[in-house]
Structures are given as C-alpha cells and as structure tokens.
Design an enzyme around this catalytic site. Structure first.
Site, mmCIF file in Angstrom:
data_model
loop_
_atom_site.group_PDB
_atom_site.id
_atom_site.type_symbol
_atom_site.label_atom_id
_atom_site.label_comp_id
_atom_site.label_asym_id
_atom_site.label_seq_id
_atom_site.Cartn_x
_atom_site.Cartn_y
_atom_site.Cartn_z
ATOM 1 N N SER A 35 0.802 -1.231 0.000
ATOM 2 C CA SER A 35 0.000 0.000 0.000
ATOM 3 C C SER A 35 0.831 1.275 0.000
ATOM 4 C CB SER A 35 -0.952 0.015 1.191
ATOM 5 O OG SER A 35 -0.256 0.229 2.398
ATOM 6 N N LYS A 76 1.021 4.238 7.033
ATOM 7 C CA LYS A 76 0.324 5.111 6.088
ATOM 8 C C LYS A 76 0.938 6.507 6.130
ATOM 9 C CE LYS A 76 -2.844 2.083 4.973
ATOM 10 N NZ LYS A 76 -2.541 1.253 3.866
#
Length: 158
Positions: A35, A76
């Site tokens: 990701s 993230k």
C-alpha cells in the site's frame, strides 16, 4: 567469580537499556503490504521514532498506527490534520482546505471522489499506492485517533 558477576551485570544493563530505547525512543518495524509503494516495499525494514508530548505529526509524515478497524499495526501517510477539509477528485488529486496537495510520492491514479472533515484529535491517512491501499477512503471510520499513532517513520532500510 566477580568477573562472571560483572559480565552478567553488564549484559543485564545492556538489555535494559535496549528495551528502554525500544519502548520510549525508537523501534524497528517491517512493511507488510504494497500500500505504500513506491516509497516502501513489502518486507522493507523501518526505524520508527516514538512520539510523545512536543513531537507532532505533520502532513506528509509516514506513520505507524494501530488501526482498530483493520485489527493490526499499519503504515500510512498523513494527509489530513485535525479540523482540515479533504477533497479527493476522481482523477486522484487531493485538496486540503481548497489547495491542491502536491504529492510526488504518490503516482496519480483514478479513484472514488469524496470529501472529508477531519475531527479534533484525528488524522486522515492514505497509502502512496492509492490503487492498492486500504486507507481512510475505504474504512467505515475514516479517521484515526492521534492517540493510535505509535510513531513516525524516520528511516527506511533494505
């Protein structure tokens, strides 16, 4: 005999110092998904600085957080800070409080448009690989409490 005691005491002290550093200053982590590509690759090792008091999270920081929704620790990028309005276009562009966010770390990709207002003491997080990231756009609760931030990634390793 005193030499064995001295060596044992040194080893115990070294272990305690190592545990203290890991607990309160910095800790290692490993990337588990794609990701955050191209910035981070699966299997890549990270050094994460613990955040306390004066240490603040800023837009663009890569952070390690505990996600209650995902049920694990994730990596993230911080996009939205408390009180900010985030708008996302179908062309992949992101605006923060009406100004386009320049993101050289995130390849442009299409995706769902949306608008978000980040609550107090929360963050809006996205992966750099937007087409393969489970992040604030997809979560039932799109905001991560600032208290869930374990630390800021300060070094990427092989």
């Amino acid at each position: 005999m005193t030499e064995i005691i001295a060596i044992s005491a040194t080893l115990v002290l070294a272990a305690l110092v190592g545990l203290a550093v890991r607990r309160w200053l910095a800790a290692p982590a490993v990337v588990r998904s794609s990701s955050m590509e191209p910035t981070l690759r699966p299997g890549q090792r990270l050094l994460v600085r613990r955040l306390y008091g004066a240490h603040r999270v800023a837009r663009g920081d890569v952070v390690l957080v505990v996600s209650a929704e995902v049920g694990q620790v994730i990596v993230k990028r911080v996009i939205g800070l408390p009180g900010e309005h985030i708008s996302m276009g179908e062309d992949g562009r992101v605006w923060v409080d009406g100004e386009e966010l320049i993101e050289p770390y995130a390849p442009r990709s299409s995706g769902p448009a949306g608008t978000y207002t980040v609550p107090t003491s929360s963050l809006f997080l996205l992966g750099d690989n937007r087409t393969r990231s489970s992040d604030s756009r997809a979560w039932r609760q799109p905001y991560i409490p600032t208290s869930a931030v374990l630390g800021k990634v300060i070094r990427f390793g092989a």
